[in-house]
Write a protein that holds these residues in place. Structure first.
Motif, PDB file in Angstrom:
ATOM      1  N   CYS A  17      -3.537   4.411  -2.853  1.00 22.20           N
ATOM      2  CA  CYS A  17      -4.793   5.024  -2.081  1.00 22.20           C
ATOM      3  C   CYS A  17      -5.204   6.686  -2.358  1.00 22.20           C
ATOM      4  CB  CYS A  17      -4.671   4.806  -0.688  1.00 22.20           C
ATOM      5  SG  CYS A  17      -4.621   3.146  -0.234  1.00 22.20           S
ATOM      6  N   HIS A  60      -2.116   5.548   1.919  1.00 24.29           N
ATOM      7  CA  HIS A  60      -3.556   5.639   2.771  1.00 24.29           C
ATOM      8  C   HIS A  60      -3.820   6.806   3.398  1.00 24.29           C
ATOM      9  CE1 HIS A  60      -6.395   4.110   5.641  1.00 24.29           C
ATOM     10  NE2 HIS A  60      -6.628   2.996   4.835  1.00 24.29           N
ATOM     11  N   TYR A  92      -5.518   0.826  -7.919  1.00 26.97           N
ATOM     12  CA  TYR A  92      -5.958   2.028  -7.269  1.00 26.97           C
ATOM     13  C   TYR A  92      -6.836   1.766  -6.376  1.00 26.97           C
ATOM     14  CZ  TYR A  92      -3.591   4.139 -11.482  1.00 26.97           C
ATOM     15  OH  TYR A  92      -2.458   4.353 -12.247  1.00 26.97           O
ATOM     16  N   ALA A  93      -7.074   2.485  -5.174  1.00 26.45           N
ATOM     17  CA  ALA A  93      -8.025   2.500  -4.144  1.00 26.45           C
ATOM     18  C   ALA A  93      -8.664   3.692  -3.865  1.00 26.45           C
ATOM     19  CB  ALA A  93      -7.240   1.687  -2.800  1.00 26.45           C
ATOM     20  N   GLU A 107     -10.697   5.861  -1.642  1.00 23.55           N
ATOM     21  CA  GLU A 107     -11.324   5.751  -0.311  1.00 23.55           C
ATOM     22  C   GLU A 107     -11.765   7.174   0.201  1.00 23.55           C
ATOM     23  OE1 GLU A 107      -7.951   4.387   2.171  1.00 23.55           O
ATOM     24  OE2 GLU A 107      -6.693   6.279   1.849  1.00 23.55           O
ATOM     25  N   LEU A 119       0.893  -1.071   0.014  1.00 19.61           N
ATOM     26  CA  LEU A 119       0.055   0.029   0.091  1.00 19.61           C
ATOM     27  C   LEU A 119       0.957   1.275   0.047  1.00 19.61           C
ATOM     28  CD1 LEU A 119      -2.754  -0.712   2.901  1.00 19.61           C
ATOM     29  CD2 LEU A 119      -2.976  -0.996   0.322  1.00 19.61           C
TER      30      LEU A 119
END
Length: 254
Positions: free
Chosen positions: A130, A99, A168-169, A171, A96
């Motif tokens: 993220c 984040h 890709y995230a 959030e 990751l």
């Protein structure tokens, strides 16, 4: 990459589950979740639990794992940190970067996140970038601008081959650990923005790029989220800490 594009089920355990808890979790989870060849399951345990996870998943190559964070440098006098180059020895293959908790609690800037992505790629790991907006940014109508800034900073620092390996995230920061979840329409809108921002970067293939949703995902809403246009999987926090809950999520759509 030849992995299935959807769905991807990723668990971020954050600062939970030491080695003993990891072993107990995996014993229960393996009983509840049978291997499936139409999905990718990835767990991000705390760094201290990476070896325990590797041991506990023996014989289950379908259960992949990665590191929650690495330092932006290759090595040096950085007490308490770990480098990306140290991670492959544990068997982990993912990592990751960016984040929201790292950005907020530890001051990770867009430039620092880009350097961490490069380190993960250099170590042969599959990076998950993220991105996401705070409640204040969303209410100010800055969703698109925030996502564009975060994505451009990351991709501009990578070569084409590296960009092609990114996951890709999205959030929404306002939905992480709050119990509030972006509606499927909200998720689809944001994922559409992320995908559109990949255009123009060599190495990116927007239609096939994998974009996960993260933010108060649970068994009760996993079906709706996976059905939203452009949502290729999920990055789960709290609901991934219980093996039964995580098994229910990972079984969605099977």
């Amino acid at each position: 990459m030849s992995e299935p594009r959807t769905p991807v089920f990723a668990a971020n355990w954050k600062m939970c589950h030491g080695p003993a808890e990891t072993a107990a979790f995996m014993e229960r989870f393996r009983e509840r979740h049978a291997p499936r060849d139409d999905a990718t399951v990835v767990v991000f345990p705390p760094a201290i639990s990476l070896p325990a996870f590797a041991e506990a998943r023996a014989g289950r190559p379908d259960l992949r794992f990665g590191v929650q964070d690495v330092h932006a440098e290759v090595e040096g006098a950085y007490t308490g940190a770990i480098s990306a180059a140290m991670v492959p020895a544990t068997g982990a293959t993912w990592g990751l970067a960016g984040h929201s908790e790292r950005r907020r609690e530890f001051g990770d800037t867009d430039a620092m996140v880009a350097r961490k992505l490069r380190r993960l790629l250099d170590a042969g790991l599959r990076p998950v970038l993220c991105v996401g907006e705070t409640l204040e940014e969303r209410e100010a109508g800055r969703l698109e601008a925030v996502l564009e800034t975060q994505i451009r900073a990351a991709l501009s620092a990578l070569h084409a081959e590296g960009r092609a390996r990114l996951v890709y995230a999205y959030e929404p920061v306002w939905a992480i650990g709050t119990g509030r979840t972006a509606s499927p329409a909200d998720a689809a809108e944001a994922h559409g923005i992320v995908r559109a921002r990949l255009s123009g970067f060599e190495g990116c293939d927007p239609p096939r790029s994998v974009i996960l949703y993260g933010g108060s995902v649970k068994p009760a809403n996993i079906g709706q989220l996976l059905a939203a246009p452009g949502v290729d999987g999920v990055l789960v926090g709290g609901a991934s800490l219980d093996p039964d809950s995580w098994a229910a999520i990972c079984g969605a759509g099977a």
